[in-house]
Motif scaffolding. Structure first.
Motif, PDB file in Angstrom:
ATOM      1  N   TYR A  44       0.828  -1.203   0.000  1.00  0.00           N
ATOM      2  CA  TYR A  44       0.000   0.000   0.000  1.00  0.00           C
ATOM      3  C   TYR A  44       0.867   1.260   0.000  1.00  0.00           C
ATOM      4  N   LYS A  45       1.913   1.253   0.813  1.00  0.00           N
ATOM      5  CA  LYS A  45       2.795   2.421   0.926  1.00  0.00           C
ATOM      6  C   LYS A  45       3.574   2.638  -0.369  1.00  0.00           C
ATOM      7  N   TRP A  46       4.159   1.568  -0.899  1.00  0.00           N
ATOM      8  CA  TRP A  46       4.988   1.657  -2.109  1.00  0.00           C
ATOM      9  C   TRP A  46       4.160   2.085  -3.320  1.00  0.00           C
ATOM     10  N   LEU A  47       3.019   1.420  -3.518  1.00  0.00           N
ATOM     11  CA  LEU A  47       2.180   1.741  -4.665  1.00  0.00           C
ATOM     12  C   LEU A  47       1.602   3.148  -4.558  1.00  0.00           C
ATOM     13  N   GLY A  48       1.268   3.559  -3.343  1.00  0.00           N
ATOM     14  CA  GLY A  48       0.777   4.918  -3.144  1.00  0.00           C
ATOM     15  C   GLY A  48       1.841   5.947  -3.480  1.00  0.00           C
ATOM     16  N   MET A  49       3.087   5.661  -3.094  1.00  0.00           N
ATOM     17  CA  MET A  49       4.205   6.563  -3.396  1.00  0.00           C
ATOM     18  C   MET A  49       4.400   6.697  -4.908  1.00  0.00           C
ATOM     19  N   LEU A  50       4.094   5.628  -5.642  1.00  0.00           N
ATOM     20  CA  LEU A  50       4.239   5.622  -7.098  1.00  0.00           C
ATOM     21  C   LEU A  50       2.996   6.157  -7.813  1.00  0.00           C
ATOM     22  N   GLY A  51       2.014   6.592  -7.015  1.00  0.00           N
ATOM     23  CA  GLY A  51       0.814   7.194  -7.590  1.00  0.00           C
ATOM     24  C   GLY A  51      -0.181   6.200  -8.158  1.00  0.00           C
ATOM     25  N   THR A  57      -4.900  -1.147  -9.772  1.00  0.00           N
ATOM     26  CA  THR A  57      -3.671  -1.932  -9.647  1.00  0.00           C
ATOM     27  C   THR A  57      -4.006  -3.415  -9.638  1.00  0.00           C
ATOM     28  N   ARG A  58      -3.506  -4.124 -10.654  1.00  0.00           N
ATOM     29  CA  ARG A  58      -3.775  -5.555 -10.794  1.00  0.00           C
ATOM     30  C   ARG A  58      -2.629  -6.338 -10.158  1.00  0.00           C
ATOM     31  N   VAL A  59      -2.980  -7.283  -9.291  1.00  0.00           N
ATOM     32  CA  VAL A  59      -1.995  -7.997  -8.478  1.00  0.00           C
ATOM     33  C   VAL A  59      -2.087  -9.505  -8.724  1.00  0.00           C
ATOM     34  N   ALA A  60      -0.914 -10.144  -8.844  1.00  0.00           N
ATOM     35  CA  ALA A  60      -0.834 -11.609  -8.877  1.00  0.00           C
ATOM     36  C   ALA A  60      -0.053 -12.053  -7.655  1.00  0.00           C
ATOM     37  N   LEU A  61      -0.600 -13.024  -6.933  1.00  0.00           N
ATOM     38  CA  LEU A  61      -0.008 -13.449  -5.674  1.00  0.00           C
ATOM     39  C   LEU A  61       0.249 -14.949  -5.704  1.00  0.00           C
ATOM     40  N   LYS A  73      -5.854 -11.010   1.861  1.00  0.00           N
ATOM     41  CA  LYS A  73      -6.996 -10.449   2.608  1.00  0.00           C
ATOM     42  C   LYS A  73      -6.808  -8.948   2.843  1.00  0.00           C
ATOM     43  N   PHE A  74      -5.600  -8.558   3.273  1.00  0.00           N
ATOM     44  CA  PHE A  74      -5.323  -7.144   3.539  1.00  0.00           C
ATOM     45  C   PHE A  74      -5.476  -6.319   2.261  1.00  0.00           C
ATOM     46  N   MET A  75      -4.916  -6.805   1.149  1.00  0.00           N
ATOM     47  CA  MET A  75      -4.948  -6.037  -0.092  1.00  0.00           C
ATOM     48  C   MET A  75      -6.341  -6.016  -0.702  1.00  0.00           C
ATOM     49  N   TYR A  76      -7.093  -7.110  -0.570  1.00  0.00           N
ATOM     50  CA  TYR A  76      -8.479  -7.129  -1.049  1.00  0.00           C
ATOM     51  C   TYR A  76      -9.313  -6.096  -0.293  1.00  0.00           C
ATOM     52  N   GLU A  77      -9.121  -6.037   1.021  1.00  0.00           N
ATOM     53  CA  GLU A  77      -9.865  -5.071   1.836  1.00  0.00           C
ATOM     54  C   GLU A  77      -9.413  -3.636   1.566  1.00  0.00           C
ATOM     55  N   SER A  78      -8.211  -3.484   0.975  1.00  0.00           N
ATOM     56  CA  SER A  78      -7.713  -2.150   0.611  1.00  0.00           C
ATOM     57  C   SER A  78      -8.071  -1.792  -0.824  1.00  0.00           C
ATOM     58  N   ASP A  79      -8.931  -2.609  -1.454  1.00  0.00           N
ATOM     59  CA  ASP A  79      -9.495  -2.371  -2.793  1.00  0.00           C
ATOM     60  C   ASP A  79      -8.546  -2.636  -3.956  1.00  0.00           C
ATOM     61  N   TYR A  80      -7.469  -3.387  -3.742  1.00  0.00           N
ATOM     62  CA  TYR A  80      -6.640  -3.786  -4.871  1.00  0.00           C
ATOM     63  C   TYR A  80      -7.342  -4.905  -5.649  1.00  0.00           C
TER      64      TYR A  80
END
Length: 227
Positions: A44-51, A57-61, A73-80
Motif C-alpha cells: 500500500y505504501k509503495w504503490l501509493g508513493m508511485l501514484g 492496480t492488478r496484483v498476482a499473488l 486479505k489485507f490487499m483485497y480489503e484495501s481495494d486492490y
C-alpha cells in the motif's frame, strides 16, 4: 510452547525465552497474520508513493499459506484488484478480480488448500508468474524466479513476500528490464517484528490488544520502508 515448557523445568518461569507461542501461552495477538499484514502495508505504501490507485492496480499473488492468504486479505480489503492467486495445488485467474473471501473460505473448508476451487479460471503456477499485472507477490517457496523464467516476467513491480524468491542471476535480468523489487529482508519482516513485540510484552508482563500490535507493526514497517 513446548520450548518454553522445557526451559522452565530447568530455569524457572520465563515466557520471554522463545517467541512464536500460542496466545494462550504468553504469545502475542496478531502474530500469525503479521508477516502477511506487513507485506500488505508495504504494498500500500509503495504503490501509493508511485501514484497507483488500488482499484487500478492488478496484483498476482503466488502462495496462499500463512503469508499469502493474509496479504491477499489485507490487499483485497484495501481495494486492490487481485487477479491471480496460487498454492501448491494450482493457480486461479480472473481478469476482473478474484473473490478473495470465497477463496479463503474454500481453503479453510478444504484442509488449507485451493484445490477444487471453481470460482475462477485454472492456470499453472508458471503462467501466474508471467501474467501482465502491475504487481507480482511471490509468497511461497524460495527460488521461483530464475535465470530461465526472469525474461518472461512482465510485472514492473515485485514484492518478495518469502525469502530468496529471486535467484541472483535472475535479479540482474529483472534489473536490466527495469523491474523494481522490494526485497525480502524488508518485505516479510512483519513476522519477526511481531515476535519482537511478543518478547517485549513477555518481558514487561503486560499484553497489548491486537489493534495495538497492528498499529505498532505498521509504524515499524513504514519507518523501515522510508529508511
Amino acid at each position: 510452547a513446548w520450548i518454553r515448557n522445557q526451559w522452565e523445568k530447568y530455569h524457572g518461569f520465563n515466557p520471554a525465552v522463545v517467541t512464536g507461542k500460542p496466545v494462550e501461552h504468553y504469545g502475542a495477538e496478531g502474530r500469525e497474520e503479521a508477516t502477511g499484514r506487513g507485506v500488505g502495508v508495504l504494498a500500500y505504501k509503495w504503490l501509493g508513493m508511485l501514484g497507483r490507485k488500488p482499484k487500478d492496480t492488478r496484483v498476482a499473488l503466488q502462495g496462499f499459506g500463512n503469508v499469502g492468504s493474509h496479504a491477499a486479505k489485507f490487499m483485497y480489503e484495501s481495494d486492490y484488484t487481485i487477479v491471480a492467486i496460487s498454492d501448491h495445488t494450482g493457480a486461479y485467474y480472473n481478469q476482473a478480480g478474484l473473490d478473495v473471501p470465497a477463496m479463503l473460505r474454500h481453503s479453510l473448508q478444504n484442509k488449507g488448500v485451493l484445490q477444487g476451487y471453481t470460482g475462477a479460471e485454472r492456470i499453472s503456477n508458471a503462467q501466474l508468474l508471467e501474467l501482465d499485472v502491475d504487481l507480482l507477490i511471490p509468497a511461497a517457496l524460495g527460488g521461483v524466479i530464475t535465470q530461465e523464467n526472469a525474461g518472461g516476467i512482465r510485472a514492473p513491480l515485485i514484492i518478495e513476500a518469502a525469502n530468496a524468491r529471486i535467484d541472483p542471476d535472475a535479479d540482474e535480468i529483472l534489473s536490466a528490464q527495469g523491474i523494481k523489487v522490494l526485497p525480502d529482508i524488508l518485505a516479510n519482516a512483519g513476522g519477526v517484528t511481531a515476535s519482537y513485540f511478543e518478547w517485549v510484552q513477555d518481558r514487561h508482563g503486560y499484553f497489548w490488544e491486537e489493534a495495538e500490535v497492528n498499529k505498532r507493526l505498521e509504524q515499524k514497517m513504514v519507518h523501515a520502508f522510508k529508511a
